[in-house]
Design an enzyme around this catalytic site. Sequence first.
Site, PDB file in Angstrom:
ATOM      1  N   LEU A 157      -3.941  -0.247  -4.498  1.00  0.00           N
ATOM      2  CA  LEU A 157      -4.866   0.114  -3.415  1.00  0.00           C
ATOM      3  C   LEU A 157      -4.106   0.355  -2.114  1.00  0.00           C
ATOM      4  O   LEU A 157      -3.340  -0.493  -1.660  1.00  0.00           O
ATOM      5  CB  LEU A 157      -5.892  -0.999  -3.190  1.00  0.00           C
ATOM      6  CG  LEU A 157      -6.730  -1.410  -4.407  1.00  0.00           C
ATOM      7  CD1 LEU A 157      -7.848  -2.343  -3.968  1.00  0.00           C
ATOM      8  CD2 LEU A 157      -7.284  -0.193  -5.139  1.00  0.00           C
ATOM      9  N   GLY A 174      -6.779   1.662   2.959  1.00  0.00           N
ATOM     10  CA  GLY A 174      -7.209   1.051   4.228  1.00  0.00           C
ATOM     11  C   GLY A 174      -6.392   1.549   5.408  1.00  0.00           C
ATOM     12  O   GLY A 174      -5.251   1.990   5.262  1.00  0.00           O
ATOM     13  N   ARG A 226      -5.395  -3.901  12.123  1.00  0.00           N
ATOM     14  CA  ARG A 226      -4.640  -4.919  12.860  1.00  0.00           C
ATOM     15  C   ARG A 226      -3.166  -4.543  13.076  1.00  0.00           C
ATOM     16  O   ARG A 226      -2.452  -5.201  13.822  1.00  0.00           O
ATOM     17  CB  ARG A 226      -4.747  -6.273  12.142  1.00  0.00           C
ATOM     18  CG  ARG A 226      -6.079  -6.969  12.421  1.00  0.00           C
ATOM     19  CD  ARG A 226      -6.150  -8.318  11.749  1.00  0.00           C
ATOM     20  NE  ARG A 226      -6.512  -8.219  10.334  1.00  0.00           N
ATOM     21  CZ  ARG A 226      -6.266  -9.165   9.428  1.00  0.00           C
ATOM     22  NH1 ARG A 226      -5.658 -10.272   9.788  1.00  0.00           N
ATOM     23  NH2 ARG A 226      -6.630  -9.002   8.182  1.00  0.00           N
ATOM     24  N   GLN A 250     -10.189   7.851  -1.746  1.00  0.00           N
ATOM     25  CA  GLN A 250     -11.362   7.058  -1.372  1.00  0.00           C
ATOM     26  C   GLN A 250     -11.672   7.498   0.062  1.00  0.00           C
ATOM     27  O   GLN A 250     -11.054   7.028   1.011  1.00  0.00           O
ATOM     28  CB  GLN A 250     -11.035   5.556  -1.414  1.00  0.00           C
ATOM     29  CG  GLN A 250     -12.232   4.680  -1.118  1.00  0.00           C
ATOM     30  CD  GLN A 250     -11.832   3.249  -0.769  1.00  0.00           C
ATOM     31  OE1 GLN A 250     -10.715   2.979  -0.332  1.00  0.00           O
ATOM     32  NE2 GLN A 250     -12.768   2.329  -0.934  1.00  0.00           N
ATOM     33  N   ASP A 256      -0.553  -3.605   0.393  1.00  0.00           N
ATOM     34  CA  ASP A 256      -0.037  -4.366   1.544  1.00  0.00           C
ATOM     35  C   ASP A 256       0.509  -5.720   1.118  1.00  0.00           C
ATOM     36  O   ASP A 256       0.701  -6.614   1.937  1.00  0.00           O
ATOM     37  CB  ASP A 256      -1.123  -4.525   2.623  1.00  0.00           C
ATOM     38  CG  ASP A 256      -2.261  -5.444   2.192  1.00  0.00           C
ATOM     39  OD1 ASP A 256      -2.352  -5.770   0.988  1.00  0.00           O
ATOM     40  OD2 ASP A 256      -3.058  -5.836   3.066  1.00  0.00           O
ATOM     41  N   ASN A 272      -6.509 -16.235  -2.615  1.00  0.00           N
ATOM     42  CA  ASN A 272      -6.481 -15.028  -3.431  1.00  0.00           C
ATOM     43  C   ASN A 272      -5.355 -14.096  -2.976  1.00  0.00           C
ATOM     44  O   ASN A 272      -5.286 -13.721  -1.816  1.00  0.00           O
ATOM     45  CB  ASN A 272      -7.828 -14.308  -3.302  1.00  0.00           C
ATOM     46  CG  ASN A 272      -7.854 -12.993  -4.068  1.00  0.00           C
ATOM     47  OD1 ASN A 272      -7.175 -12.851  -5.086  1.00  0.00           O
ATOM     48  ND2 ASN A 272      -8.635 -12.049  -3.582  1.00  0.00           N
ATOM     49  N   ARG A 309      26.465   9.784   6.140  1.00  0.00           N
ATOM     50  CA  ARG A 309      25.103  10.318   6.087  1.00  0.00           C
ATOM     51  C   ARG A 309      24.781  10.852   4.694  1.00  0.00           C
ATOM     52  O   ARG A 309      25.645  10.901   3.819  1.00  0.00           O
ATOM     53  CB  ARG A 309      24.964  11.388   7.165  1.00  0.00           C
ATOM     54  CG  ARG A 309      24.981  10.772   8.569  1.00  0.00           C
ATOM     55  CD  ARG A 309      24.967  11.829   9.643  1.00  0.00           C
ATOM     56  NE  ARG A 309      23.863  12.754   9.454  1.00  0.00           N
ATOM     57  CZ  ARG A 309      23.853  14.016   9.917  1.00  0.00           C
ATOM     58  NH1 ARG A 309      24.888  14.493  10.573  1.00  0.00           N
ATOM     59  NH2 ARG A 309      22.814  14.791   9.712  1.00  0.00           N
ATOM     60  N   LYS A 317      28.862  13.949   6.348  1.00  0.00           N
ATOM     61  CA  LYS A 317      27.532  14.344   5.868  1.00  0.00           C
ATOM     62  C   LYS A 317      27.688  15.320   4.723  1.00  0.00           C
ATOM     63  O   LYS A 317      28.462  16.266   4.830  1.00  0.00           O
ATOM     64  CB  LYS A 317      26.744  14.995   6.999  1.00  0.00           C
ATOM     65  CG  LYS A 317      25.322  15.322   6.603  1.00  0.00           C
ATOM     66  CD  LYS A 317      24.812  16.603   7.228  1.00  0.00           C
ATOM     67  CE  LYS A 317      25.385  17.826   6.545  1.00  0.00           C
ATOM     68  NZ  LYS A 317      24.731  19.087   6.917  1.00  0.00           N
TER      69      LYS A 317
HETATM   70  C1  UD1 Z   1      -8.028  -9.049   0.537  1.00  0.00           C
HETATM   71  C2  UD1 Z   1      -8.930  -9.880  -0.365  1.00  0.00           C
HETATM   72  C3  UD1 Z   1      -8.694 -11.363  -0.058  1.00  0.00           C
HETATM   73  C4  UD1 Z   1      -7.230 -11.698  -0.267  1.00  0.00           C
HETATM   74  C5  UD1 Z   1      -6.334 -10.760   0.544  1.00  0.00           C
HETATM   75  C6  UD1 Z   1      -4.900 -10.947   0.118  1.00  0.00           C
HETATM   76  C7  UD1 Z   1     -10.947  -8.605  -0.877  1.00  0.00           C
HETATM   77  C8  UD1 Z   1     -12.391  -8.413  -0.572  1.00  0.00           C
HETATM   78  N1  UD1 Z   1     -10.315  -9.530  -0.166  1.00  0.00           N
HETATM   79  O1  UD1 Z   1      -8.454  -9.255   1.868  1.00  0.00           O
HETATM   80  O2  UD1 Z   1      -9.474 -12.164  -0.913  1.00  0.00           O
HETATM   81  O3  UD1 Z   1      -6.987 -13.034   0.083  1.00  0.00           O
HETATM   82  O4  UD1 Z   1      -6.669  -9.381   0.306  1.00  0.00           O
HETATM   83  O5  UD1 Z   1      -4.001 -10.205   0.913  1.00  0.00           O
HETATM   84  O6  UD1 Z   1     -10.450  -7.939  -1.754  1.00  0.00           O
HETATM   85  N2  UD1 Z   1      -8.226  -1.126   0.573  1.00  0.00           N
HETATM   86  C9  UD1 Z   1      -8.615   0.098   0.095  1.00  0.00           C
HETATM   87  N3  UD1 Z   1      -9.898   0.518   0.312  1.00  0.00           N
HETATM   88  C10 UD1 Z   1     -10.808  -0.229   0.983  1.00  0.00           C
HETATM   89  C11 UD1 Z   1     -10.394  -1.496   1.474  1.00  0.00           C
HETATM   90  C12 UD1 Z   1      -9.096  -1.918   1.258  1.00  0.00           C
HETATM   91  O7  UD1 Z   1      -7.826   0.817  -0.538  1.00  0.00           O
HETATM   92  O8  UD1 Z   1     -11.952   0.228   1.120  1.00  0.00           O
HETATM   93  C13 UD1 Z   1      -6.826  -1.566   0.334  1.00  0.00           C
HETATM   94  C14 UD1 Z   1      -6.020  -1.727   1.600  1.00  0.00           C
HETATM   95  O9  UD1 Z   1      -5.299  -0.520   1.898  1.00  0.00           O
HETATM   96  C15 UD1 Z   1      -5.075  -2.861   1.244  1.00  0.00           C
HETATM   97  C16 UD1 Z   1      -5.841  -3.667   0.218  1.00  0.00           C
HETATM   98  O10 UD1 Z   1      -6.861  -2.837  -0.274  1.00  0.00           O
HETATM   99  O11 UD1 Z   1      -3.870  -2.378   0.673  1.00  0.00           O
HETATM  100  C17 UD1 Z   1      -6.430  -4.954   0.788  1.00  0.00           C
HETATM  101  O12 UD1 Z   1      -7.326  -4.638   1.837  1.00  0.00           O
HETATM  102  P1  UD1 Z   1      -7.452  -5.522   3.124  1.00  0.00           P
HETATM  103  O13 UD1 Z   1      -8.505  -4.911   3.988  1.00  0.00           O
HETATM  104  O14 UD1 Z   1      -6.136  -5.765   3.718  1.00  0.00           O
HETATM  105  O15 UD1 Z   1      -8.057  -6.881   2.516  1.00  0.00           O
HETATM  106  P2  UD1 Z   1      -7.944  -8.350   3.106  1.00  0.00           P
HETATM  107  O16 UD1 Z   1      -8.965  -8.504   4.180  1.00  0.00           O
HETATM  108  O17 UD1 Z   1      -6.552  -8.666   3.432  1.00  0.00           O
HETATM  109 CA    CA Z   2      -4.674  -7.542   3.486  1.00  0.00          CA
END
Ligand code: UD1
Ligand code: CA
Length: 449
Positions: free
Chosen positions: A8, A11, A15, A75, A105, A169, A315, A333
């Site tokens: 995934l 996002g 932050r 998405q 992430d 988690n 390089r 280079k």
């Molecule tokens: C999420 C978890 C949390 C966990 C934490 C660990 C959920 C609901 N929560 O929270 O339980 O402890 O990770 O780091 O899953 N992303 C998408 N599409 C979206 C939303 C997010 O692709 O619509 C991706 C983001 O790019 C990211 C990852 O999912 O790579 C996690 O999203 P993030 O918003 O960082 O979740 P957390 O609030 O950290």
């Molecule tokens: Ca996160």
Amino acid sequence: MANALIVLGAGKGTRMESDLPKVLHPIGGAPMLVHAMKAGATLDPDRQVVVAGHQADLVEAAAQDWNPDVQVVRQSEQLGTAHAVAQARPALSGFAGDAIVLYGDTPFIRPETLDAMLAARATHDVVVLGFEAADPGRYGRLVAQGDALERIVEFKDADEATRAITLCNSGVVAADATTLFDLIDAVGNDNASGEYYLTDIVEIARARGLSAGVVRCAEAETLGVNSRAELVKAEALFQTRARAAALEDGAILTAPDTVMMAHDTALGRDCIVEAYVVFAPGVTVESGATIRAFSHLEDCHVSRGAVVGPYARLRPGTELAENAKVGNFVEIKKAVIGEGAKVNHLSYVGDATIGADANLGAGTVTCNYDGYFKHHTTIGDGAFIGSSTMLVAPVTVGAGAMTGSGSVITTDVPTGDLALGRAKQVNKPGMGKRIMDRLRAAKAAKRKG
Ligand code: UD1
Ligand code: CA
């Protein structure tokens, strides 16, 4: 059993306060997303899917740059992690086996941990990776009895008692792909964030009589990057591990804390790396080579016995053959420096092929760029290039040929010849003294007057 990877990365990463999507922020010179993909790739997945959203074109380019076989799905609205996983469904049509969800992430998951998760699938329908957090902060909390997982509660939705749980988690989930998508279909968004939480699948699975389990790993593996401060911490952690791994593999780092490694730096046994060396991505240093202090290397190959620096810059596209020497204030280079060849002082060598045992004197410059095109310089084996020679490319200096110091070489030099491309020297008898006498007198007159 077959397995598929879903990473995934849609996002925005609010932050981070950045124009760059969060998962593209680099650690060890590679986007976080690539670290997650590399970890997942060790499972030898049959399919790899990346979910991109925020600045999807950039994320897609980064994913496919790492592996052109990766499928990137979009998405377009980021409605939550469950919604993100759902976008991967078409890309996995016809796939039978386990799906593993990784978060882009969360870059430090170890291959052994992913193996343990797939192994735990033998006893549980849904497997979640958890960790004991020293400071649980905003992580989702795992409500578990031993290895059996009851549900996951997001921080925002948790009451005081649940927030007191320290088992958190990581975001990594493994389940049969068909089961996973069925469970996701049932996820709603009635929660504090109004998002479709992937974490809800645990409770839904339990309600359907399926079992959910937790595999635990060390907290350092699950470090999630959500802010600049966390990115700095992640980089530091990466560097600590990369240096330790290099030492373990037999490299000699005289001041390891000052050396910056990239995600793919390869250092051979007994190679020496002195203080303040920076490895950008793509560097291989063979056994027994020496990289002296304050050198910067990127996308290059250094063979056995070669010596680089101090204060050298290699390089992209630099290839140093065995025992080649590149000294202080030298930039190379896209050039091959032949076996035993020397470029020891204050030189620029770009778009060039330097023969074995050639010697390039101080201040040698390949003039490779005419403002529009790059041109190649070829120097034959054993050639001797006098100090401060300008080699105006395209140009070839034959094997065993010489150029006089200060020459501007614009035409090819045949094998064994000496090329003098500079104004002929003229000596004017006594003239130096006469000029200085006159000037001295003029200055004395000025002081008196
Ligand atoms: C999420 C978890 C949390 C966990 C934490 C660990 C959920 C609901 N929560 O929270 O339980 O402890 O990770 O780091 O899953 N992303 C998408 N599409 C979206 C939303 C997010 O692709 O619509 C991706 C983001 O790019 C990211 C990852 O999912 O790579 C996690 O999203 P993030 O918003 O960082 O979740 P957390 O609030 O950290
Ligand atoms: Ca996160």
